[in-house]
Scaffold this motif. Structure first.
Motif, PDB file in Angstrom:
ATOM      1  N   ARG A  12       0.849  -1.212   0.000  1.00 22.77           N
ATOM      2  CA  ARG A  12       0.000   0.000   0.000  1.00 22.77           C
ATOM      3  C   ARG A  12       0.879   1.254   0.000  1.00 22.77           C
ATOM      4  O   ARG A  12       0.593   2.222  -0.699  1.00 22.77           O
ATOM      5  CB  ARG A  12      -0.922  -0.018   1.218  1.00 22.77           C
ATOM      6  CG  ARG A  12      -1.869   1.100   1.280  1.00 22.77           C
ATOM      7  CD  ARG A  12      -2.907   0.978   0.178  1.00 22.77           C
ATOM      8  NE  ARG A  12      -3.793   2.126   0.262  1.00 22.77           N
ATOM      9  CZ  ARG A  12      -4.193   2.818  -0.793  1.00 22.77           C
ATOM     10  NH1 ARG A  12      -3.841   2.459  -1.994  1.00 22.77           N
ATOM     11  NH2 ARG A  12      -4.974   3.855  -0.644  1.00 22.77           N
ATOM     12  N   ALA A  13       1.960   1.235   0.793  1.00 22.33           N
ATOM     13  CA  ALA A  13       2.858   2.384   0.842  1.00 22.33           C
ATOM     14  C   ALA A  13       3.538   2.601  -0.510  1.00 22.33           C
ATOM     15  O   ALA A  13       3.798   3.739  -0.908  1.00 22.33           O
ATOM     16  CB  ALA A  13       3.891   2.198   1.947  1.00 22.33           C
ATOM     17  N   LYS A  14       3.813   1.528  -1.230  1.00 25.58           N
ATOM     18  CA  LYS A  14       4.446   1.651  -2.556  1.00 25.58           C
ATOM     19  C   LYS A  14       3.520   2.319  -3.570  1.00 25.58           C
ATOM     20  O   LYS A  14       3.993   2.858  -4.569  1.00 25.58           O
ATOM     21  CB  LYS A  14       4.832   0.267  -3.092  1.00 25.58           C
ATOM     22  CG  LYS A  14       6.059  -0.314  -2.495  1.00 25.58           C
ATOM     23  CD  LYS A  14       6.341  -1.659  -3.166  1.00 25.58           C
ATOM     24  CE  LYS A  14       7.355  -2.460  -2.410  1.00 25.58           C
ATOM     25  NZ  LYS A  14       7.542  -3.796  -2.995  1.00 25.58           N
ATOM     26  N   ASP A  15       2.217   2.248  -3.331  1.00 23.92           N
ATOM     27  CA  ASP A  15       1.259   2.867  -4.254  1.00 23.92           C
ATOM     28  C   ASP A  15       1.467   4.378  -4.351  1.00 23.92           C
ATOM     29  O   ASP A  15       1.040   5.003  -5.324  1.00 23.92           O
ATOM     30  CB  ASP A  15      -0.191   2.593  -3.816  1.00 23.92           C
ATOM     31  CG  ASP A  15      -0.583   1.135  -3.997  1.00 23.92           C
ATOM     32  OD1 ASP A  15       0.140   0.407  -4.715  1.00 23.92           O
ATOM     33  OD2 ASP A  15      -1.611   0.729  -3.415  1.00 23.92           O
ATOM     34  N   SER A  16       2.106   4.937  -3.365  1.00 29.43           N
ATOM     35  CA  SER A  16       2.343   6.377  -3.336  1.00 29.43           C
ATOM     36  C   SER A  16       3.564   6.697  -4.207  1.00 29.43           C
ATOM     37  O   SER A  16       4.512   5.926  -4.282  1.00 29.43           O
ATOM     38  CB  SER A  16       2.606   6.830  -1.903  1.00 29.43           C
ATOM     39  OG  SER A  16       3.092   8.146  -1.895  1.00 29.43           O
ATOM     40  N   ASP A  17       3.533   7.826  -4.839  1.00 32.07           N
ATOM     41  CA  ASP A  17       4.692   8.267  -5.623  1.00 32.07           C
ATOM     42  C   ASP A  17       5.693   9.025  -4.752  1.00 32.07           C
ATOM     43  O   ASP A  17       6.759   9.409  -5.233  1.00 32.07           O
ATOM     44  CB  ASP A  17       4.230   9.167  -6.778  1.00 32.07           C
ATOM     45  CG  ASP A  17       3.496   8.380  -7.852  1.00 32.07           C
ATOM     46  OD1 ASP A  17       3.774   7.168  -7.987  1.00 32.07           O
ATOM     47  OD2 ASP A  17       2.637   8.969  -8.537  1.00 32.07           O
ATOM     48  N   ALA A  18       5.356   9.219  -3.497  1.00 29.15           N
ATOM     49  CA  ALA A  18       6.231   9.982  -2.600  1.00 29.15           C
ATOM     50  C   ALA A  18       7.446   9.135  -2.221  1.00 29.15           C
ATOM     51  O   ALA A  18       7.383   7.906  -2.136  1.00 29.15           O
ATOM     52  CB  ALA A  18       5.466  10.394  -1.352  1.00 29.15           C
ATOM     53  N   ASP A  19       8.568   9.808  -1.991  1.00 34.27           N
ATOM     54  CA  ASP A  19       9.790   9.124  -1.571  1.00 34.27           C
ATOM     55  C   ASP A  19       9.583   8.396  -0.246  1.00 34.27           C
ATOM     56  O   ASP A  19      10.102   7.298  -0.051  1.00 34.27           O
ATOM     57  CB  ASP A  19      10.948  10.118  -1.424  1.00 34.27           C
ATOM     58  CG  ASP A  19      11.452  10.619  -2.763  1.00 34.27           C
ATOM     59  OD1 ASP A  19      11.207   9.936  -3.788  1.00 34.27           O
ATOM     60  OD2 ASP A  19      12.082  11.694  -2.791  1.00 34.27           O
ATOM     61  N   ASP A  20       8.834   9.042   0.636  1.00 36.53           N
ATOM     62  CA  ASP A  20       8.599   8.422   1.938  1.00 36.53           C
ATOM     63  C   ASP A  20       7.791   7.133   1.803  1.00 36.53           C
ATOM     64  O   ASP A  20       7.930   6.232   2.614  1.00 36.53           O
ATOM     65  CB  ASP A  20       7.909   9.401   2.889  1.00 36.53           C
ATOM     66  CG  ASP A  20       7.991   8.914   4.334  1.00 36.53           C
ATOM     67  OD1 ASP A  20       9.080   8.434   4.734  1.00 36.53           O
ATOM     68  OD2 ASP A  20       6.971   8.996   5.041  1.00 36.53           O
ATOM     69  N   GLY A  21       6.958   7.037   0.787  1.00 38.13           N
ATOM     70  CA  GLY A  21       6.195   5.808   0.564  1.00 38.13           C
ATOM     71  C   GLY A  21       7.100   4.626   0.305  1.00 38.13           C
ATOM     72  O   GLY A  21       6.873   3.530   0.817  1.00 38.13           O
TER      73      GLY A  21
END
Length: 127
Positions: A52-61
């Motif tokens: 789920r966190a990888k779905d984000s394009d943010a570096d923190d994801g």
């Protein structure tokens, strides 16, 4: 407390009150079962959280996904390290109570057995 934390707390209370190691082993197995145990399900949860966190394009994801994946690996390693714990718990037996110390006979003038008479104690007989 509600939810899964409350269930774990109740499981812990049951473990603390288990009347035998066999019952305790069954409770431990609820945590450590490699297919349906809580640790395996927790590892699955962290893997899903990582995805789920990888779905984000943010570096923190991406960084967060790595943290979740490492947690899943650590939990599985812990579960593997403890894979025989339920069987070992089941095999524990409570040692029998220690035998009572031997009774030491004590004698006093009131409880001593009379001794048979000796020739010196017999009247009229002297040597």
């Amino acid at each position: 407390m509600s939810g899964h934390g409350g269930h774990l707390l109740a499981l812990t209370d049951r473990l603390n009150g288990a009347e035998s190691h066999a019952v305790a082993a069954e409770l431990v197995n609820q945590i450590l079962d490699p297919v349906d145990g809580i640790l395996e399900r927790l590892a699955n949860f962290f893997e899903a959280a990582g995805e789920r966190a990888k779905d984000s394009d943010a570096d923190d994801g991406f960084d967060l996904a790595q943290d979740f994946e490492e947690a899943a690996v650590d939990i599985r390693r812990l579960n593997e390290d403890l894979h025989l714990a339920a069987d070992r718990m089941r095999a524990i037996t409570t040692p029998p109570p220690e035998p009572a110390p031997p009774v030491r006979a004590t004698y006093s003038a009131n409880t001593a057995l009379p001794m048979p008479p000796t020739p010196a104690d017999t009247p009229g007989r002297h040597r």
